[in-house]
Structure formats: C-alpha cells, structure tokens
Design a protein around this motif. Structure first.
Motif, short mmCIF file in Angstrom:
data_model
loop_
_atom_site.label_atom_id
_atom_site.label_comp_id
_atom_site.label_asym_id
_atom_site.label_seq_id
_atom_site.Cartn_x
_atom_site.Cartn_y
_atom_site.Cartn_z
N ASN A 29 -58.61 35.62 -36.47
CA ASN A 29 -57.46 36.40 -37.36
C ASN A 29 -57.80 36.24 -38.94
OD1 ASN A 29 -56.39 37.30 -35.19
ND2 ASN A 29 -54.92 35.54 -35.12
N ARG A 30 -58.28 34.89 -39.20
CA ARG A 30 -58.48 34.40 -40.79
C ARG A 30 -59.68 35.56 -41.14
NH1 ARG A 30 -62.08 30.18 -42.33
NH2 ARG A 30 -62.13 30.07 -44.83
N ALA A 31 -60.69 35.88 -40.19
CA ALA A 31 -61.84 36.73 -40.76
C ALA A 31 -61.26 38.04 -41.06
CB ALA A 31 -62.87 36.64 -39.42
N VAL A 32 -60.25 38.70 -40.26
CA VAL A 32 -59.61 39.80 -40.45
C VAL A 32 -59.25 39.87 -42.20
CG1 VAL A 32 -58.13 41.62 -39.85
CG2 VAL A 32 -59.34 40.52 -38.13
N GLY A 57 -65.67 38.84 -43.92
CA GLY A 57 -64.99 38.66 -42.67
C GLY A 57 -66.19 38.66 -41.49
N LEU A 58 -67.31 39.26 -41.75
CA LEU A 58 -68.23 39.42 -40.57
C LEU A 58 -68.99 38.20 -40.57
CD1 LEU A 58 -69.50 41.24 -38.54
CD2 LEU A 58 -71.04 42.06 -40.36
N ALA A 59 -69.13 37.72 -41.52
CA ALA A 59 -69.84 36.12 -41.63
C ALA A 59 -69.27 35.17 -40.97
CB ALA A 59 -70.16 35.68 -43.21
N LEU A 60 -67.94 35.23 -41.02
CA LEU A 60 -66.89 33.97 -40.13
C LEU A 60 -66.99 34.61 -38.96
CD1 LEU A 60 -65.12 31.91 -39.80
CD2 LEU A 60 -63.09 33.24 -40.71
N SER A 68 -64.27 43.85 -30.78
CA SER A 68 -63.20 44.91 -31.54
C SER A 68 -63.43 44.78 -33.03
CB SER A 68 -62.06 45.04 -30.88
OG SER A 68 -61.14 45.74 -31.61
N VAL A 69 -63.21 43.37 -33.41
CA VAL A 69 -63.17 43.03 -35.01
C VAL A 69 -64.52 43.31 -35.32
CG1 VAL A 69 -62.85 41.24 -36.57
CG2 VAL A 69 -61.15 41.39 -34.64
N ARG A 70 -65.50 42.89 -34.76
CA ARG A 70 -67.00 43.18 -35.45
C ARG A 70 -67.17 44.72 -35.51
NH1 ARG A 70 -71.63 42.05 -33.91
NH2 ARG A 70 -72.51 41.13 -35.76
N GLY A 71 -66.88 45.44 -34.54
CA GLY A 71 -66.93 46.78 -34.84
C GLY A 71 -66.03 47.57 -35.93
N ARG A 115 -71.81 49.81 -30.19
CA ARG A 115 -71.93 49.11 -29.00
C ARG A 115 -71.09 47.85 -29.07
NH1 ARG A 115 -77.45 49.38 -31.01
NH2 ARG A 115 -77.24 47.29 -32.39
N GLU A 116 -70.39 47.48 -30.14
CA GLU A 116 -69.45 46.46 -30.14
C GLU A 116 -68.00 47.31 -29.50
OE1 GLU A 116 -69.47 43.29 -30.96
OE2 GLU A 116 -71.35 43.41 -31.12
N PHE A 117 -67.76 48.29 -29.83
CA PHE A 117 -66.53 48.94 -29.26
C PHE A 117 -66.78 49.37 -27.86
CE2 PHE A 117 -65.95 50.87 -33.83
CZ PHE A 117 -64.71 49.85 -34.13
N GLU A 118 -67.82 49.59 -27.38
CA GLU A 118 -68.30 49.86 -25.86
C GLU A 118 -68.07 48.38 -25.09
OE1 GLU A 118 -72.05 51.63 -25.50
OE2 GLU A 118 -71.19 53.61 -26.18
N ARG A 119 -68.50 47.35 -25.88
CA ARG A 119 -68.42 46.13 -25.17
C ARG A 119 -67.11 45.82 -25.25
NH1 ARG A 119 -69.05 40.70 -27.68
NH2 ARG A 119 -69.29 39.27 -25.82
N ALA A 120 -66.14 46.13 -26.06
CA ALA A 120 -64.50 45.31 -26.22
C ALA A 120 -63.90 46.32 -25.30
CB ALA A 120 -64.26 45.83 -27.57
#
Length: 666
Positions: A345-348, A359-362, A380-383, A397-402
């Motif tokens: 959540n902090r990354a968001v 955010g992506l780094a975290l 989902s957040v990475r996507g 790919r991230e959304f499909e995985r989520a």
C-alpha cells in the motif's frame, strides 16, 4: 393487553430481537455457567420458546428481558438436573431459584448492571488467540452477531458443515483450555484486544472487498462489523485503537455506494463519484478519530490507517488528494506494522506522490515475499504502475496473472479487460502459440497426470502449426485437420483426451482475451465403449452421500444422476422452468422426462434458491468478456453460465477418483 401477531411477523420479530439481544443473553449465561457451548444451547432453547409462544401471545414489550428470563430458567433447570455437580453449583441453583424475579423493569436494571462487562468478556473469549482466524470469525459472528450458520457460510462462500465444524472446534478448544470468562489484564489484555480488533476488521474487509464470489462488496458484512466495532467502543471507551478501528470502518464504509457501477463492476477510488460518499459516515469517522487521539498513547495501526482514510475523505476531487501526506503516514505505519501488505500500500502512495518509478522500485522488492505469494494485488499494482510507465506488454502479463489469482468475479473481469486494453496498446505484441502454450502448462493448479496429457496435445499443435504463429490466427479448421491426421485411428478414449486438452486450453485463452472461439468446436466427442468401465461399488456410492464437504450443487447433481440413471448431458441441460418439483421430474429440451427420488427432491429447492429461469446447474463464475455463452446457457438472474460437462467430470474425479459414468452404471 398484548395482541397476537401473525406467525410470519412473529418469526421476523424473533429474528430481529435475536440479532440485537443474543450477545447479551449468551454473555449473561456464560457468566452463570462458565461454558460457552452450553450457554449458546440454552439461549437457542429460549429462542425456540419464543418461536412457539409469540405467534399466540404476541411479542412482549421487552422481548430481550423475556428471552433472558426464559434462558435463565433453563440454566437453573440444567444445574438442578446435574447429578455430579459441585456443591457450589447446587447452592447457586438454589439461590437463583429462590431469588425474587421482581418486575420487568427490575430485571432490565439487573441485566444492565453487568451486561457491558459480560459482552466485553464474551468478545475476549470468542476472539481468543488460541483459535484460528477462521474459527474466531465464525464464533464471533455466531455469538456476538447472532448470525445463523447458513448466514455465515453464505457470507464467506463456504459450506455450512465447514462453518459448523469451525464453531464446534472453537468451543471445544475453549473448554479444553479452560479459558476464564473475564477481561484479561496487563500484557494479556493488549494481545487479546488486538485479536478482537483483527476479527472485526477481517469481517469488515470481507464485506468491503469480497475475496470471492459474484459480488464486489457485501454491505451486510460491513454493517455487522461496524455494529460490533461501535459496541466495543462503548464497552472500552478508553482504548484508542478501538476508536481508531471504528473511525477507519466508518470512513471506508462511506464509499460503499460509489465503489460499484450500474452493473456491479468495481470502480477505482480515483474514478468514484465523491458526491455519492456518505457524509454522515464521514463525520462519524472524524469524530471517532478525534476520540482516539483524545485517548492518548502512541499512534497504533488502526489510528494511522484511519488518518490515511481522512486524507481521502477531505479531498473533494481525486486530484486534490494529499498523497505526500498519505505517503508520510504509511512511512509511520510501516514502523508500527511492518507487514508486506502495508509496504504494498505504501508503494501505491509513493507512486501517486512521487511518480510510478518510486512505487515500482518498492513493489519489485516485494515480489519474492513468501507472505504475498498468490496475492493478486501484487501483480495488479505492478500492472497499474507499468501502464503509467508505458510498458504495456509487461503490464498485460501482470494483469493476466492477477486475474488468474483472484476468486472475485467482478474484479477478475476488470483485470482481464485491462489486459486486453494493454494488448491493444502494444504494437506487434500478438501472443504466439508457443507463448500461450507455455503459460497454459505453467499453471500451478495442474496435477502431474493432466500436465503430461496436455503437454502431448500442445506439442503436436505446436509442431504442426509452428511456434511463431499468432494464437489469434489459429483456426478451428486447422485444429480439426491436425486431429484427423494425428489421431483419426486412435481409440475413442485417446481422441477424447486430446479433444479435452484443446477445450481446456481454449477456455483458458478465452478467459484472458486471447481467443474468441473454442478451437475444439470442429472436433466431435467419440462414444467410448461402456464395457470397459466398471461401476462404483455400492458401499463407495453410499459413503459418498455421507460426506459433509460436498457443495449443494455437486451433491444434487451426483444424486440426480444416481437416482435417475439419466445421461450426464441430459441432466446438465435441465432448466429451472422445465422442472416438475411435485412430480420429482424434469425434461431437458429434446429429451424424455428425467425422474428422481426423494434424495434429489430435498436438494433441488436449495439449489434453485429462488430462481425461476435459466440452467439448473450453474458454473461457479460468470463468463469472461471474451467468451459469451449461448443465451440458453446463461442464467438471466445470476449472469452465470451452465455447468459444463468437462467441469462436472473434473469435480467428480477430484472427489472420488471415478468418472460420472461409473456413478450411473448399475
């Protein structure tokens, strides 16, 4: 004079009174008897007495006191009947029996003297850390929420026997540990209070963002958690974290009306119509947070999360949100509650305040966290962050995985739609047959036997069509030609096995927006000789009906097949409107009547659950946006599709190790 009421009105009154008063009654009985299980049993006896008497005598002016008086008399009778009770219990029974009852008002006053302490004690007992989180939730909703077993099962999408077993195990554990009916002191109090708050917030979170099922939210669970939180705040007014949790739930509940669109689809926070946020709940949240701060002491996790919710509530538009302040609050929260979910959540917050790279780094440091393995919000957040960086193929790919990880149908649909949008935004990013096949075979839910079988089929398709062919260019005719060449002379079982693999692959790809048709549509199923299949032995069939872990749908389907000896295709083709429940029969389009016996007849009303049209046997999920079934295979009331033969066969094999044909054989 009390006027008699209609039975239906009396039953509704009993249900409402029970939900409001059950915690007080059970808590009072536990104080008398020292046994949670026995207290609930006697309280239920009082409830049955009300169901028997109130339709004739009318609902009393003070129904809670009436129920408590009846329950108390049952407790006295129980103590008198005990043959091996200690002398202290005998004296207690005598004292309670000879003590004058006084007026109803006096009874209320006597109850109110200790009811607050009693309910608080009951909260600490039902949320004892020795119980599993699932057992604590079930027991709390049962004892303090007044919910029935079927209501709890329906709320958390588990079977009634599962909930009943959790409650029974929890009571047994409490009895074996000899947990005293008291509010603990010192360090024990802090630990137990944390457990109580955790249970209440677990209930709220399941309502706020359902972990599974067809709905994005369950407002009844949110309301129940809020009721329990407010009750706890009244019983423990000096606890800052209690007020912090209430503030957090009030503020989050204020957004419930705006969290879903017209069709029940999820609406992201930044896209919500803030005019639909409940201002009364927001003001209540502000007041609860103020009480938390006035209680003093260090800032706890619930107070900090409530402060974050306040930042959102104060912003009139999404653009006005003070993300820098939110990121700073998360920095403090991480020090108090250093969990991977808080870091996510902090990354968001960091991404919103300082850009997606931060955010992506975290998030990338959290991917390998064991606690987040299988948690759909990580991809989902990475996507989301990758889309903001313009890296659409990685985001897809991230959304499909989520989507593959979540069990919530509306959320899964949204994630797949986002994956499709990313694919459309990426030039030259068409998925190849090799890439799709590798991803299909890399699923964690495949057992070893299925993996070997699917790999044989996919290897043949890749060899004949080529690894680099875009999946969207593969046609039904090409697959049918490969089957005619490779397996035309194979046994029916082999042919059907490869056909099943192609159908499974097509369904998987369609769910991810990569295919719009079933590649096995041009391949017919071949009949397999029955002489090769031995029926299930009668003892195993009888043992099947005794199992308590079977879902109502599977139990009804398998029992109907066994009792009717009808074909699986005909049974799965049954529609609700074509049933003759009184005659214990039904007729699928184009088939003869299917007759069943009393076992199936008892289960069908539960399976229908008020539906009047559509398929009798439904799949667990609604179809994805890229794979719409025929209108006749879609339930107009639930949006779910007809249960497929492949899925029905898979479930039976998983449960028994046999095929459905072996169940029907005589």
């Amino acid at each position: 004079m009390i006027e008699p009421v209609m039975p239906r009105d009396a039953h509704r009154a009993v249900d409402e009174v029970w939900k409001m008063e059950s915690a007080r009654i059970i808590a009072g009985l536990v104080r008398m008897l020292g046994d949670v299980g026995l207290a609930e049993e006697l309280a239920q006896d009082a409830l049955l007495a009300a169901l028997e008497r109130w339709p004739d005598s009318g609902v009393p002016d003070n129904p809670g006191a009436w129920l408590m008086a009846v329950a108390k008399r049952r407790a006295i009778d129980h103590l008198r009947r005990g043959e091996r009770l200690e002398r202290g219990h005998e004296q207690l029974a005598h004292e309670l029996a000879t003590r004058p009852d006084g007026t109803e008002a006096e009874t209320d006053a006597a109850l109110d003297d200790e009811v607050g302490d009693d309910v608080l004690r009951l909260m600490f007992v039902s949320c004892h850390p020795a119980l599993s989180a699932e057992s604590r939730v079930a027991l709390t909703l049962r004892l303090l929420g007044g919910l029935r077993t079927d209501e709890i099962a329906r709320a958390f999408l588990v079977s009634e026997p599962t909930v009943a077993q959790r409650v029974v195990r929890a009571k047994r554990t409490l009895a074996e540990l000899g947990v005293p009916f008291e509010v603990p002191t010192g360090p024990d109090r802090a630990a137990r209070l944390s457990s109580v708050l955790e249970v209440i917030y677990l209930v709220f979170n399941e309502g706020y963002a359902a972990s599974a099922g067809d709905g994005w939210t369950r407002q009844d669970l949110c309301q129940e958690a809020l009721r329990l939180g407010r009750l706890l705040a009244g019983l423990a007014p000096g606890e800052a974290e209690v007020h912090g949790l209430v503030a957090l739930m009030e503020l989050q509940a204020s957004r419930l009306a705006a969290r879903t669109g017209p069709s029940g689809e999820p609406v992201a926070l930044h896209e919500q119509n803030r005019g639909r946020w409940d201002q009364l709940l927001i003001r209540r949240g502000f007041a609860a947070l103020l009480r938390a701060r006035q209680s003093g002491g260090p800032l706890g996790p619930y107070v900090l999360q409530a402060a974050i919710a306040v930042c959102h509530a104060r912003a009139r538009t999404a653009e006005e949100t003070d993300w820098a302040q939110i990121a700073a609050l998360y920095e403090t929260l991480v020090r108090v509650l250093p969990t991977p979910v808080v870091q996510l959540n902090r990354a968001v917050a960091l991404a919103m305040a300082y850009g997606p790279e931060a955010g992506l780094a975290l998030v990338d440091t959290l991917v390998a966290e064991p606690a987040l393995k299988g948690y759909h919000r990580v991809p989902s957040v990475r996507g989301d962050l990758l889309v903001r960086l313009g890296r659409h193929e990685e985001a897809r790919r991230e959304f499909e995985r989520a989507a593959a990880l979540t069990l919530n149908v509306p959320e899964r649909t949204i994630l797949l739609e986002r994956a499709v949008a990313c694919a459309a935004a990426t030039p030259g990013s068409a998925v190849t047959l090799a890439e799709a096949a590798d991803a299909f075979l890399a699923r964690e839910d495949l057992d070893a036997a299925s993996l070997r079988s699917y790999r044989q089929t996919m290897s043949r398709l890749r060899r004949d069509l080529g690894d680099d062919i875009p999946l969207r260019d593969v046609t039904v005719g090409q697959v049918a030609e490969i089957f005619a060449t490779a397996w035309e002379s194979a046994a029916a079982a082999t042919w059907n096995r490869h056909r099943g693999a192609v159908r499974s692959f097509s369904a998987w790809a369609a769910d991810r927006g990569r295919l719009s048709e079933d590649l096995a549509a041009g391949i017919g199923r071949r009949p397999e000789p029955r002489s090769r299949t031995r029926p299930m032995e009668p003892p195993r069939v009888e043992a099947l009906w005794e199992r308590q872990d079977l879902a109502p749908r599977e139990r009804a389907l398998w029992l109907m097949l066994h009792e009717s000896a009808a074909g699986i295709g005909s049974v799965l083709a049954l529609n609700v409107e074509d049933l003759d429940l009184a005659g214990m029969r039904g007729r699928a389009p184009g088939s003869r009547w299917i007759h069943w016996r009393s076992g199936t007849a008892e289960l069908i009303p539960q399976l229908i659950a008020g539906r009047r049209r559509g398929p009798l046997f439904l799949s667990e999920r609604r179809p994805g946006p890229g794979r719409r079934p025929a209108p006749g295979d879609l339930c107009p009331e639930t949006g779910r599709r007809r249960l497929s033969y492949e899925r029905a066969e898979y479930l039976f094999k998983q449960a028994t190790g046999h095929t459905l044909h072996q169940l029907r054989s005589r």
